[in-house]
Scaffold this motif. Structure first.
Motif, short mmCIF file in Angstrom:
data_model
loop_
_atom_site.label_atom_id
_atom_site.label_comp_id
_atom_site.label_asym_id
_atom_site.label_seq_id
_atom_site.Cartn_x
_atom_site.Cartn_y
_atom_site.Cartn_z
N ASP A 43 5.51 -2.32 22.85
CA ASP A 43 4.66 -3.49 22.58
C ASP A 43 3.89 -3.31 21.27
O ASP A 43 3.72 -4.27 20.51
CB ASP A 43 3.69 -3.71 23.74
CG ASP A 43 4.38 -4.30 24.96
OD1 ASP A 43 5.48 -4.88 24.81
OD2 ASP A 43 3.83 -4.15 26.07
N CYS A 44 3.43 -2.10 20.99
CA CYS A 44 2.75 -1.83 19.72
C CYS A 44 3.66 -2.18 18.55
O CYS A 44 3.24 -2.82 17.57
CB CYS A 44 2.32 -0.37 19.63
SG CYS A 44 0.90 0.06 20.67
N GLU A 45 4.92 -1.78 18.66
CA GLU A 45 5.89 -2.14 17.62
C GLU A 45 6.05 -3.65 17.52
O GLU A 45 6.04 -4.22 16.43
CB GLU A 45 7.25 -1.50 17.94
CG GLU A 45 7.30 0.00 17.76
CD GLU A 45 8.72 0.52 17.91
OE1 GLU A 45 9.10 1.43 17.17
OE2 GLU A 45 9.46 0.01 18.80
N LYS A 46 6.19 -4.30 18.68
CA LYS A 46 6.39 -5.75 18.70
C LYS A 46 5.21 -6.49 18.08
O LYS A 46 5.37 -7.52 17.42
CB LYS A 46 6.60 -6.21 20.15
CG LYS A 46 6.86 -7.71 20.29
CD LYS A 46 7.25 -8.05 21.72
CE LYS A 46 6.10 -7.86 22.68
NZ LYS A 46 6.42 -8.30 24.06
N GLU B 171 3.66 -0.16 12.50
CA GLU B 171 4.82 0.36 11.76
C GLU B 171 5.20 1.77 12.20
O GLU B 171 6.11 2.36 11.65
CB GLU B 171 4.53 0.37 10.27
CG GLU B 171 4.43 -1.00 9.64
CD GLU B 171 3.02 -1.55 9.57
OE1 GLU B 171 2.85 -2.70 9.13
OE2 GLU B 171 2.08 -0.82 9.96
N GLY B 172 4.49 2.31 13.20
CA GLY B 172 4.82 3.64 13.67
C GLY B 172 4.13 3.96 14.98
O GLY B 172 3.15 3.30 15.37
N ILE B 173 4.65 4.98 15.66
CA ILE B 173 4.07 5.47 16.89
C ILE B 173 3.85 6.98 16.73
O ILE B 173 4.76 7.70 16.30
CB ILE B 173 4.98 5.22 18.11
CG1 ILE B 173 5.20 3.71 18.30
CG2 ILE B 173 4.41 5.87 19.37
CD1 ILE B 173 3.95 2.92 18.66
N THR B 174 2.65 7.43 17.09
CA THR B 174 2.31 8.86 17.04
C THR B 174 2.07 9.39 18.44
O THR B 174 1.44 8.71 19.26
CB THR B 174 1.06 9.08 16.17
OG1 THR B 174 1.36 8.78 14.81
CG2 THR B 174 0.57 10.53 16.27
N ARG C 223 11.89 1.66 17.21
CA ARG C 223 12.56 1.10 16.04
C ARG C 223 11.74 1.32 14.77
O ARG C 223 12.22 1.06 13.67
CB ARG C 223 12.81 -0.39 16.25
CG ARG C 223 13.80 -0.67 17.38
CD ARG C 223 15.19 -0.17 17.03
NE ARG C 223 16.14 -0.31 18.13
CZ ARG C 223 16.45 0.65 18.98
NH1 ARG C 223 15.87 1.85 18.86
NH2 ARG C 223 17.31 0.47 19.95
N THR C 224 10.51 1.78 14.92
CA THR C 224 9.68 2.08 13.76
C THR C 224 9.61 3.59 13.60
O THR C 224 10.37 4.33 14.21
CB THR C 224 8.27 1.50 13.94
OG1 THR C 224 7.66 2.10 15.10
CG2 THR C 224 8.31 -0.01 14.11
N GLU C 225 8.67 4.05 12.78
CA GLU C 225 8.58 5.49 12.50
C GLU C 225 7.96 6.24 13.68
O GLU C 225 6.95 5.81 14.24
CB GLU C 225 7.73 5.69 11.25
CG GLU C 225 7.68 7.13 10.80
CD GLU C 225 7.13 7.25 9.39
OE1 GLU C 225 7.85 6.85 8.46
OE2 GLU C 225 6.00 7.73 9.25
N LEU D 238 -4.27 -5.77 23.22
CA LEU D 238 -3.51 -4.89 22.33
C LEU D 238 -2.97 -5.64 21.11
O LEU D 238 -3.06 -5.14 19.98
CB LEU D 238 -2.36 -4.23 23.10
CG LEU D 238 -1.57 -3.18 22.34
CD1 LEU D 238 -2.46 -2.03 21.89
CD2 LEU D 238 -0.42 -2.64 23.22
N GLU D 239 -2.41 -6.82 21.31
CA GLU D 239 -1.82 -7.55 20.19
C GLU D 239 -2.87 -7.90 19.13
O GLU D 239 -2.67 -7.65 17.94
CB GLU D 239 -1.12 -8.81 20.68
CG GLU D 239 -0.44 -9.58 19.56
CD GLU D 239 0.39 -10.75 20.08
OE1 GLU D 239 1.12 -11.36 19.25
OE2 GLU D 239 0.32 -11.06 21.28
#
Length: 238
Positions: free
Chosen positions: A31-34, A38-41, A64-66, A225-226
């Motif tokens: 969902d963060c990507e959606k 641009e990335g997940i840590t 799908r992101t970094e 979140l969005e």
């Protein structure tokens, strides 16, 4: 463009407090990507008190992101990163019992360790970053060790910002200039928030990435979140 990477450790902390799979860490990451991240840590620790190794394996083929994995480079961590092959690995000097990463590397003292570990990851074609304070010597030794990037530890900036933003930022601007002169990329993270992020960005517009977890997830409790991700992305514009 400065990328926003969302650290989802706090989501995993909430899940683990109750057991089960609520909230669903993988779904939150997607969902963060959606919503525009641009990335997940993630920062898997040996006791798995928040992100679990199983989360890391589950996330890798779906993102799908970094994907950025941060942690202390013990054998278990190195093995995990080499198996998962994220886009980036960020080395932090924290001990297993630490609540959070609250200092940068002494890169001069640990230059041999860092050189060895960075060589391993670079041979696997994984971009490397080293967590450092805004200190000229620490940045220079990160470069000597072979880091592709440094991540500036921004807690001192965040703490001093409310009283004197210009003074709080000064050492970070100098550190950013040194980093750029050495040919390394530049990340930043720790205690960045909706209050202080834009001022950092406007004055260091060549930042490659900011990694934000605690404040962002806390804001999402009120804003959703969005909307929260969109507000943080607005901070990364002039």
């Amino acid at each position: 463009m400065t990328k926003l990477s969302v650290n989802i450790n706090k989501v995993a902390t909430l899940r683990n407090a109750r057991g089960g799979n609520v909230p669903n860490v993988v779904q939150v990451a997607l969902d963060c990507e959606k919503f525009g991240a641009e990335g997940i840590t993630v920062h898997p620790r040996p006791d798995e008190r928040h992100i679990r190794r199983s989360d890391v394996y589950e996330l890798r083929p779906l993102l799908r992101t970094e994907f950025n994995i941060e942690g202390y480079p013990d054998k278990e961590f190195i093995d995990l990163v080499l198996k998962v092959k994220p886009n980036q690995v960020t080395l932090v000097p924290d001990l297993p019992a630490q609540i959070t990463s609250n200092s940068g590397w002494d890169t001069k003292k640990n230059v041999e360790l860092l050189t060895e570990v960075l060589d391993i990851f670079k041979s696997a074609h994984i971009r490397t970053s080293v967590f450092v304070a805004p200190d000229k010597e620490m940045i220079e030794y990160a470069a000597k060790a072979g880091a592709d990037r440094v991540e500036l530890y921004t807690e001192p900036y965040a703490t001093a910002y409310p009283k004197n933003p210009e003074e709080a930022l000064m050492p970070f601007v100098e550190a950013a200039k040194i980093t750029r002169s050495l040919g390394m990329g530049l990340n930043a993270g720790h205690d960045l928030s909706l209050e202080n992020l834009n001022y950092l960005y406007v004055n260091i517009p060549w930042l490659d990435e900011v990694s934000i977890g605690h404040a962002l997830i806390s804001d999402a409790l009120y804003l959703g979140l969005e909307k929260t991700i969109q507000e943080y992305k607005k901070c990364l514009t002039k």
